[in-house]
Motif scaffolding. Structure first.
Motif, PDB file in Angstrom:
ATOM      1  N   ASP A  20      40.302  90.775  39.971  1.00  0.00           N
ATOM      2  CA  ASP A  20      40.666  90.003  41.157  1.00  0.00           C
ATOM      3  C   ASP A  20      40.002  90.610  42.394  1.00  0.00           C
ATOM      4  O   ASP A  20      39.981  91.831  42.569  1.00  0.00           O
ATOM      5  CB  ASP A  20      42.188  90.026  41.313  1.00  0.00           C
ATOM      6  CG  ASP A  20      42.618  89.315  42.575  1.00  0.00           C
ATOM      7  OD1 ASP A  20      42.594  88.082  42.557  1.00  0.00           O
ATOM      8  OD2 ASP A  20      42.922  89.994  43.562  1.00  0.00           O
ATOM      9  N   ALA A  21      39.448  89.753  43.230  1.00  0.00           N
ATOM     10  CA  ALA A  21      38.645  90.242  44.358  1.00  0.00           C
ATOM     11  C   ALA A  21      39.465  91.096  45.322  1.00  0.00           C
ATOM     12  O   ALA A  21      38.993  92.104  45.841  1.00  0.00           O
ATOM     13  CB  ALA A  21      38.033  89.063  45.107  1.00  0.00           C
ATOM     14  N   PHE A  22      40.707  90.701  45.526  1.00  0.00           N
ATOM     15  CA  PHE A  22      41.544  91.445  46.464  1.00  0.00           C
ATOM     16  C   PHE A  22      41.793  92.861  45.942  1.00  0.00           C
ATOM     17  O   PHE A  22      41.649  93.848  46.667  1.00  0.00           O
ATOM     18  CB  PHE A  22      42.865  90.695  46.651  1.00  0.00           C
ATOM     19  CG  PHE A  22      43.845  91.408  47.530  1.00  0.00           C
ATOM     20  CD1 PHE A  22      43.525  91.696  48.848  1.00  0.00           C
ATOM     21  CD2 PHE A  22      45.087  91.796  47.042  1.00  0.00           C
ATOM     22  CE1 PHE A  22      44.428  92.355  49.672  1.00  0.00           C
ATOM     23  CE2 PHE A  22      45.995  92.457  47.857  1.00  0.00           C
ATOM     24  CZ  PHE A  22      45.662  92.736  49.169  1.00  0.00           C
ATOM     25  N   CYS A  23      42.119  92.963  44.630  1.00  0.00           N
ATOM     26  CA  CYS A  23      42.342  94.277  44.039  1.00  0.00           C
ATOM     27  C   CYS A  23      41.066  95.100  44.080  1.00  0.00           C
ATOM     28  O   CYS A  23      41.090  96.308  44.309  1.00  0.00           O
ATOM     29  CB  CYS A  23      42.803  94.142  42.592  1.00  0.00           C
ATOM     30  SG  CYS A  23      44.501  93.620  42.496  1.00  0.00           S
ATOM     31  N   LYS A  24      39.942  94.409  43.853  1.00  0.00           N
ATOM     32  CA  LYS A  24      38.670  95.124  43.862  1.00  0.00           C
ATOM     33  C   LYS A  24      38.409  95.692  45.253  1.00  0.00           C
ATOM     34  O   LYS A  24      37.938  96.817  45.409  1.00  0.00           O
ATOM     35  CB  LYS A  24      37.552  94.164  43.450  1.00  0.00           C
ATOM     36  CG  LYS A  24      36.562  94.809  42.528  1.00  0.00           C
ATOM     37  CD  LYS A  24      35.419  93.918  42.120  1.00  0.00           C
ATOM     38  CE  LYS A  24      35.733  92.467  41.960  1.00  0.00           C
ATOM     39  NZ  LYS A  24      34.569  91.717  41.466  1.00  0.00           N
ATOM     40  N   LEU A  25      38.733  94.903  46.265  1.00  0.00           N
ATOM     41  CA  LEU A  25      38.530  95.361  47.639  1.00  0.00           C
ATOM     42  C   LEU A  25      39.434  96.559  47.919  1.00  0.00           C
ATOM     43  O   LEU A  25      38.992  97.571  48.490  1.00  0.00           O
ATOM     44  CB  LEU A  25      38.835  94.209  48.600  1.00  0.00           C
ATOM     45  CG  LEU A  25      38.452  94.405  50.060  1.00  0.00           C
ATOM     46  CD1 LEU A  25      36.952  94.591  50.194  1.00  0.00           C
ATOM     47  CD2 LEU A  25      38.888  93.207  50.890  1.00  0.00           C
ATOM     48  N   GLY A 137      38.030  85.457  50.638  1.00  0.00           N
ATOM     49  CA  GLY A 137      39.449  85.283  50.345  1.00  0.00           C
ATOM     50  C   GLY A 137      40.169  86.620  50.298  1.00  0.00           C
ATOM     51  O   GLY A 137      41.277  86.773  50.824  1.00  0.00           O
ATOM     52  N   ALA A 138      39.503  87.615  49.674  1.00  0.00           N
ATOM     53  CA  ALA A 138      40.101  88.938  49.552  1.00  0.00           C
ATOM     54  C   ALA A 138      40.274  89.576  50.922  1.00  0.00           C
ATOM     55  O   ALA A 138      41.303  90.173  51.223  1.00  0.00           O
ATOM     56  CB  ALA A 138      39.232  89.828  48.669  1.00  0.00           C
ATOM     57  N   MET A 139      39.261  89.405  51.774  1.00  0.00           N
ATOM     58  CA  MET A 139      39.353  89.993  53.114  1.00  0.00           C
ATOM     59  C   MET A 139      40.476  89.335  53.900  1.00  0.00           C
ATOM     60  O   MET A 139      41.188  89.988  54.647  1.00  0.00           O
ATOM     61  CB  MET A 139      38.018  89.827  53.851  1.00  0.00           C
ATOM     62  CG  MET A 139      37.010  90.861  53.408  1.00  0.00           C
ATOM     63  SD  MET A 139      35.536  90.867  54.432  1.00  0.00           S
ATOM     64  CE  MET A 139      34.594  89.558  53.719  1.00  0.00           C
ATOM     65  N   GLU A 140      40.607  88.035  53.668  1.00  0.00           N
ATOM     66  CA  GLU A 140      41.669  87.312  54.358  1.00  0.00           C
ATOM     67  C   GLU A 140      43.034  87.871  53.967  1.00  0.00           C
ATOM     68  O   GLU A 140      43.887  88.119  54.814  1.00  0.00           O
ATOM     69  CB  GLU A 140      41.582  85.830  53.988  1.00  0.00           C
ATOM     70  CG  GLU A 140      42.502  84.968  54.795  1.00  0.00           C
ATOM     71  CD  GLU A 140      42.586  83.557  54.238  1.00  0.00           C
ATOM     72  OE1 GLU A 140      41.689  83.145  53.488  1.00  0.00           O
ATOM     73  OE2 GLU A 140      43.572  82.879  54.552  1.00  0.00           O
ATOM     74  N   SER A 235      46.815  81.144  52.515  1.00  0.00           N
ATOM     75  CA  SER A 235      45.915  81.422  51.413  1.00  0.00           C
ATOM     76  C   SER A 235      46.190  80.401  50.345  1.00  0.00           C
ATOM     77  O   SER A 235      47.314  80.290  49.870  1.00  0.00           O
ATOM     78  CB  SER A 235      46.141  82.827  50.879  1.00  0.00           C
ATOM     79  OG  SER A 235      45.116  83.120  49.961  1.00  0.00           O
ATOM     80  N   LYS A 236      45.150  79.637  50.017  1.00  0.00           N
ATOM     81  CA  LYS A 236      45.415  78.536  49.117  1.00  0.00           C
ATOM     82  C   LYS A 236      45.425  78.965  47.667  1.00  0.00           C
ATOM     83  O   LYS A 236      46.042  78.361  46.828  1.00  0.00           O
ATOM     84  CB  LYS A 236      44.393  77.434  49.341  1.00  0.00           C
ATOM     85  CG  LYS A 236      44.717  76.689  50.593  1.00  0.00           C
ATOM     86  CD  LYS A 236      43.656  75.711  50.933  1.00  0.00           C
ATOM     87  CE  LYS A 236      43.752  75.384  52.381  1.00  0.00           C
ATOM     88  NZ  LYS A 236      42.479  75.499  53.040  1.00  0.00           N
ATOM     89  N   ARG A 237      44.670  80.010  47.420  1.00  0.00           N
ATOM     90  CA  ARG A 237      44.608  80.433  46.029  1.00  0.00           C
ATOM     91  C   ARG A 237      45.631  81.525  45.774  1.00  0.00           C
ATOM     92  O   ARG A 237      45.574  82.579  46.395  1.00  0.00           O
ATOM     93  CB  ARG A 237      43.207  80.945  45.700  1.00  0.00           C
ATOM     94  CG  ARG A 237      42.321  79.827  45.232  1.00  0.00           C
ATOM     95  CD  ARG A 237      40.975  80.339  44.870  1.00  0.00           C
ATOM     96  NE  ARG A 237      40.175  80.574  46.070  1.00  0.00           N
ATOM     97  CZ  ARG A 237      38.939  81.017  46.023  1.00  0.00           C
ATOM     98  NH1 ARG A 237      38.388  81.304  44.879  1.00  0.00           N
ATOM     99  NH2 ARG A 237      38.252  81.192  47.115  1.00  0.00           N
TER     100      ARG A 237
END
Lengths: 262, 292, 276
Positions: A20-25, A137-140, A235-237
């Protein structure tokens, strides 16, 4: 490699790609903190080892992971030299004029170089395995708290995400303009510093103008496709975290902790 | 100033898995005062070729000679090359950067050994050449004092071309000069190119527009996947429409009409690529028909 | 049903206190399912006109209804933009993501499409433009024609009723132009309303009607035959007639009169063969 205008994102199906991009960030930030906090060579060793492991897992190959690092060699040499020559210490190798060369200085410089290089590799790994919109999305999500004090987080994240994917286009454009101005007699190859400085204007002005024009057109294209400034939902996703995301976060936290202790 | 391209090959990303062969063993010669068209599918190596001729890229193999001198030889005077060979890139308006049109056009004269008056004269001449007429006999055209950013798209394009003409090059390379222009802009440009050609300038023009090239070029070079696949007069290039199609270059409308009339048995010769010739042939055909 | 109904539209650009009229008293009607070509030289007001249709530029004076919505009604503007999609000139300046499927989904996400529906709708839109299978491609690796087709898919995914092409072929090579025009015809065949801005007269041959723009005015609207065979009208609008029409008039000037003015090269050949 201006001739191959691929984005920074590379197609792939590794664990890193699927995370997941957020976790990766978050992982990247934890890892980066670890790298910055580490101040011993075992610490660097651990960091380098971990980075190597992550690179292998990402299936990206050394070229992609090290992108940009090689081009910084002059900067690295300069840092090494400055530190070696100017570091304030008692034990000095030899002294000449205002220069005081020391082993401590050398190692100090080496640390800075290692940190910068590792941070770059880390950035490459993140950008190469995360698509621009995922990253946006992750940055958001990450910047969500700022939203509470009125910062238009979604727009900022969107701008960053889009800007990243425009980098290859800009570098191509800059190259085209450089060629055009060279053909008109601009002296970019000149050795004289004064001429070199002056020759930047015909390059920078058109590149900026082009960037503004692009930004303008893109904004219009986005609006035409229903993009609404900050009016949309937060956040839509919904994020679907899986086990690999948890493991990634755990490993990076462990790494950070280890770096503090080492 | 003949241009000779001898056995030139060029690769990008050498010794990497992404190595691309952009050009392979290209040889040709362009005589003084010729108008040469260059055609080919997108990505065929046209851009690489003109960058090589302008000395903006160095070939992996082979030599490029202008006036008998190898432009990549260590002792070669690059400044000389910049003066003799001008290149107008695709969408040249993006290279404008000065605060006034006059300054931007004069940019190419910066390093030339000319007096202020001579430079002003050159700028005036270049702006007039692209169609900005001065009102008074001595002063520059009205546009000279304007900001390039305040101009319309077509005007920007002409100012950018003036910026290349000002240096007085004897060889001019145009890369897709018609892209994005409206019909009257296209016609204006083609007339400018023809005028420069008639004044003795050697012209090389890259374009997808077969009708435009056939109308003006003496000779056409066709590139396909990095190779020089065909070379000859417009009539020769489009002699076999099937072969032209295979080289990814479509014949122009003029040639297509001639072909259909030929197949219907109306024209003796389908190898017509110029509008005026086609019109004359049709007139003759009609007159002959009336005669019988 | 009327897709567009505009009455007495004016538009003025303000720049440093100097206002210059871009549109003057334009009235137009477009029926649903029509294919309209907006033809005009640079600076004739074509782009401004179509940007009013989906509210990218604010309507100042006049009446305008697009699919029965008023672009001035801000609460419905969002809905209007879904119904009235737009493909722009520069293929590079309309992608928000470097990955094809992510870019095509951008509009869908803006309209809160349920996440599970997105892949199917993206796939369907890509099939329509013949780009199925390119979902995971980088947009930087595509040809100009492919890029514009992806941009079309991004609009089609939102299932609009009206599609506007703002000089969408002008930066493409002949191959790319053919690809985009073929797609455009196919979309028209599905019953969508098409508004195509162009200055290539040949592209306007297929249209149901042509709007000829000149100096900010809608000079004339009519069938391709009415507009494109009128040499004087085109010359005033700074346009050049199609080749067949040019030949007809050049023959006429030298005393040879054909029975009727041909529009296409097939018609020209037919006319010429009829002689004798």
């Amino acid at each position: 490699m201006s001739f191959l205008p691929t984005g920074s994102y590379r197609e792939g199906d590794s664990v890193l790609h699927r995370m997941d991009a957020f976790c990766k960030l978050l992982c990247t930030i934890l890892f980066l903190a670890g790298v910055i906090l580490s101040d011993s060579f075992p610490g660097y060793g651990l960091a380098a080892g971990c980075l190597l492991a992550v690179t292998l897992v990402s299936h990206l190959g050394p070229g992609t992971a090290l992108r940009g690092v090689k081009r910084m060699w002059l900067f690295f040499c300069l840092i090494l030299l400055m530190n070696t020559a100017f570091f304030e210490t008692e034990q000095i190798w030899w002294e000449w004029w205002i220069f005081r060369f020391s082993a401590d200085g050398f190692f100090q410089g080496l640390q800075v170089v290692l940190r910068v290089a590792m941070a770059m590799v880390l950035g490459n790994l993140l950008m190469s395995t995360t698509s621009p919109l995922e990253l946006a999305g992750a940055m958001e999500s990450l910047l969500y708290p700022l939203k509470l004090i009125g910062v238009p987080v979604r727009d900022v994240a969107m701008i960053l995400g889009v800007a990243i994917q425009f980098i290859p286009t800009f570098s191509e454009e800059a190259e085209a303009i450089r060629k055009a101005q060279t053909a008109r007699g601009a002296r970019f190859e000149s050795r004289k510093l004064s001429e070199k400085a002056k020759s930047v204007v015909p390059l920078v002005v058109p590149v900026f103008l082009a960037a503004f024009r692009r930004a303008d057109e893109l904004a219009m294209a986005m609006e035409a496709r229903g993009y609404r400034r900050t009016k949309g939902k937060i956040s839509k996703r919904r994020r679907h975290l899986s086990r690999r995301d948890g493991i990634g976060l755990l490993l990076c936290s462990l790494f950070g902790a280890a770096e503090i202790m080492l | 100033m003949p241009i000779e391209v001898k056995n030139v090959s060029c690769r990008y990303g050498e010794r990497t898995p992404l190595e691309v062969e952009a050009l392979r063993e290209i040889s040709f010669r362009v005589e003084d005062g010729e108008f040469v068209g260059i055609m080919g599918h997108t990505g065929c190596g046209k851009s690489t070729l003109i960058h090589l001729m302008a000395g903006l890229l160095i070939p992996g193999e082979g030599r490029i000679l202008i006036d008998g001198k190898d432009i990549n030889e260590p002792g070669y005077d690059r400044e000389e090359l910049r003066r003799t060979l001008g290149i107008v890139f695709q969408y040249p308006e993006s290279q404008l950067f000065e605060t006034t049109v006059e300054k931007d056009v004069a940019f190419a004269l910066k390093h030339l050994d000319l007096s202020k008056a001579e430079k002003a004269e050159r700028v005036r001449w270049a702006l007039e050449a692209v169609g900005f007429r001065a009102d008074s006999r001595s002063g520059p055209p009205e546009i000279a004092g304007k900001s390039p950013l305040a101009l319309s798209g077509g005007e920007k394009r002409r100012v950018a071309i003036a910026g290349v003409l000002a240096a007085g090059p004897r060889i001019l390379i145009f890369d897709e000069p018609l892209a994005g222009l409206d019909p009257s802009g296209r016609l204006e440009f083609l007339e400018l190119a023809a005028r420069l050609h008639s004044q003795g300038t050697t012209i090389l023009m890259v374009s997808h527009d077969a009708d435009a090239l056939c109308g003006y070029a003496d000779r056409i070079l066709v590139l396909d996947r990095g190779r020089l696949c065909a070379e000859g007069s417009p009539e020769e290039i489009f002699r076999d429409p099937g072969r032209a199609e295979a080289l990814h270059i479509g014949a122009g409308e003029v040639r297509r009409i001639a072909q259909v009339l030929y197949e219907k048995g109306r024209l003796q010769n389908p190898e017509i690529t110029k509008y005026k010739v086609l019109l004359d042939e049709i007139k003759r055909m009609i007159k002959a028909g009336e005669g019988t | 049903m009327q897709a567009v109904n505009g009455k007495r539209i004016f538009f003025t650009y303000e720049d440093d206190g100097v206002s210059s009229p871009v549109l003057e008293d334009v009235s137009l009607e477009i029926q649903a399912g029509e294919f309209i070509a907006v033809l005009g030289a640079n600076g004739s007001g074509k782009s401004t006109l179509v940007r009013l249709l989906n509210g990218l530029l604010p309507l100042e004076k006049g009446e305008l209804k697009v699919w029965n919505l008023d672009p001035r009604q801000e609460s419905r503007l969002w809905e209007l933009r879904r119904l009235c999609g737009m493909v722009f000139q520069n293929p590079d300046n309309q992608f928000v993501s470097s990955i094809v499927e992510e870019d095509v989904a951008f509009g869908l996400r803006n309209y809160d499409t349920p996440e599970e529906e997105i892949p199917e709708r993206v796939g369907r839109a890509l099939s329509l433009v013949g780009m199925r299978g390119y979902e995971r491609y980088s947009t930087h690796m595509l040809s100009g024609g492919q890029k514009q087709r992806v941009a079309m898919a991004g609009v089609l995914a939102m299932e609009p009723e009206i599609l506007i092409f703002d000089e969408a072929t002008s930066m493409l090579d002949p191959q790319g132009r053919r690809e985009v025009l073929a797609c455009l015809r196919q979309i028209h065949g599905m019953g969508k309303t098409i508004v195509m801005i162009t200055h290539y007269v040949e592209e306007a041959l297929d249209a149901d009607r042509i709007f000829l723009m000149q100096g900010g005015k809608l000079r004339k609207s009519g069938s391709p035959r009415e507009i494109l065979t009128d040499r004087g009208l085109l010359a005033e609008a700074n346009l050049i007639p199609p080749l067949a029409v040019r030949i007809y008039f050049d023959l006429k000037d030298s005393g040879i009169l054909l029975d009727r003015c041909p529009l296409t090269k097939e018609e020209l050949v037919e006319e010429l063969c009829r002689l004798k």
